[in-house]
Design a protein around this motif. Sequence first.
Motif, short mmCIF file in Angstrom:
data_model
loop_
_atom_site.label_atom_id
_atom_site.label_comp_id
_atom_site.label_asym_id
_atom_site.label_seq_id
_atom_site.Cartn_x
_atom_site.Cartn_y
_atom_site.Cartn_z
N PHE A 113 -36.48 -2.55 -18.68
CA PHE A 113 -36.67 -2.94 -20.08
C PHE A 113 -38.01 -3.65 -20.26
N ALA A 114 -38.37 -4.50 -19.31
CA ALA A 114 -39.62 -5.26 -19.41
C ALA A 114 -40.85 -4.36 -19.34
N GLU A 115 -40.76 -3.25 -18.64
CA GLU A 115 -41.89 -2.35 -18.47
C GLU A 115 -41.96 -1.28 -19.56
N ALA A 116 -40.92 -1.18 -20.36
CA ALA A 116 -40.82 -0.12 -21.37
C ALA A 116 -41.71 -0.40 -22.57
N SER A 117 -42.11 0.68 -23.24
CA SER A 117 -42.85 0.55 -24.49
C SER A 117 -41.87 0.12 -25.59
N GLN A 118 -42.40 -0.21 -26.75
CA GLN A 118 -41.54 -0.63 -27.86
C GLN A 118 -40.55 0.49 -28.21
N LEU A 119 -41.02 1.72 -28.30
CA LEU A 119 -40.15 2.85 -28.62
C LEU A 119 -39.07 3.02 -27.56
N GLN A 120 -39.44 2.91 -26.29
CA GLN A 120 -38.47 3.05 -25.21
C GLN A 120 -37.44 1.91 -25.24
N ARG A 121 -37.88 0.69 -25.55
CA ARG A 121 -36.94 -0.45 -25.65
C ARG A 121 -35.94 -0.22 -26.77
N VAL A 122 -36.42 0.28 -27.91
CA VAL A 122 -35.52 0.57 -29.03
C VAL A 122 -34.50 1.62 -28.60
N GLN A 123 -34.94 2.65 -27.89
CA GLN A 123 -34.02 3.69 -27.42
C GLN A 123 -32.99 3.12 -26.45
N MET A 124 -33.41 2.23 -25.56
CA MET A 124 -32.49 1.60 -24.61
C MET A 124 -31.45 0.75 -25.34
N ILE A 125 -31.91 -0.02 -26.32
CA ILE A 125 -30.99 -0.85 -27.10
C ILE A 125 -30.03 0.02 -27.88
N GLU A 126 -30.53 1.09 -28.47
CA GLU A 126 -29.69 2.00 -29.25
C GLU A 126 -28.58 2.59 -28.38
N GLU A 127 -28.91 3.00 -27.17
CA GLU A 127 -27.92 3.54 -26.25
C GLU A 127 -26.87 2.49 -25.87
N ALA A 128 -27.32 1.27 -25.64
CA ALA A 128 -26.38 0.19 -25.30
C ALA A 128 -25.47 -0.14 -26.48
N LEU A 129 -26.04 -0.19 -27.68
CA LEU A 129 -25.24 -0.46 -28.88
C LEU A 129 -24.18 0.61 -29.08
N GLU A 130 -24.55 1.85 -28.84
CA GLU A 130 -23.60 2.95 -29.00
C GLU A 130 -22.37 2.74 -28.11
N LYS A 131 -22.59 2.22 -26.92
CA LYS A 131 -21.47 1.99 -26.00
C LYS A 131 -20.64 0.77 -26.39
N VAL A 132 -21.28 -0.34 -26.73
CA VAL A 132 -20.52 -1.58 -26.96
C VAL A 132 -19.92 -1.68 -28.35
N LEU A 133 -20.43 -0.93 -29.33
CA LEU A 133 -19.91 -1.03 -30.69
C LEU A 133 -18.83 0.00 -31.01
N ASP A 134 -18.54 0.88 -30.10
CA ASP A 134 -17.48 1.87 -30.32
C ASP A 134 -16.16 1.19 -30.00
N ARG A 135 -15.50 0.63 -31.02
CA ARG A 135 -14.33 -0.22 -30.82
C ARG A 135 -13.03 0.37 -31.36
N GLY A 136 -12.97 1.65 -31.53
CA GLY A 136 -11.73 2.26 -32.00
C GLY A 136 -11.73 2.50 -33.49
N PRO A 137 -10.54 2.52 -34.11
CA PRO A 137 -10.45 2.90 -35.51
C PRO A 137 -11.12 1.93 -36.48
N GLU A 138 -11.23 0.65 -36.11
CA GLU A 138 -11.85 -0.33 -37.02
C GLU A 138 -13.37 -0.21 -37.03
N MET A 139 -13.94 0.18 -35.89
CA MET A 139 -15.39 0.27 -35.76
C MET A 139 -15.71 1.36 -34.76
N SER A 140 -16.44 2.38 -35.20
CA SER A 140 -16.77 3.49 -34.31
C SER A 140 -18.24 3.86 -34.46
N VAL A 141 -18.75 4.56 -33.46
CA VAL A 141 -20.13 5.03 -33.48
C VAL A 141 -20.10 6.55 -33.50
#
Length: 73
Positions: free
Chosen positions: A6-34
Amino acid sequence: MSQLSFAEASQLQRVQMIEEALEKVLDRGPEMSVESFRSGEPMHVWVLTRPGRDQRTGYDLNQMAREIEALLP
């Protein structure tokens, strides 16, 4: 080839990494899904607006990732 840190990544790459992580942690079932609105559309976090109803509000996952990246040092 080693994975880019993450520290070595460009701004675009960091955004992509965060987006992938958010997709995993915010998929919470019927109340909240990605998922996308339609095939080929950007991913959104969908949250129930009222319990017991099938009304959901979508939040753009990439926009959330860009906001988080801007807050990080």
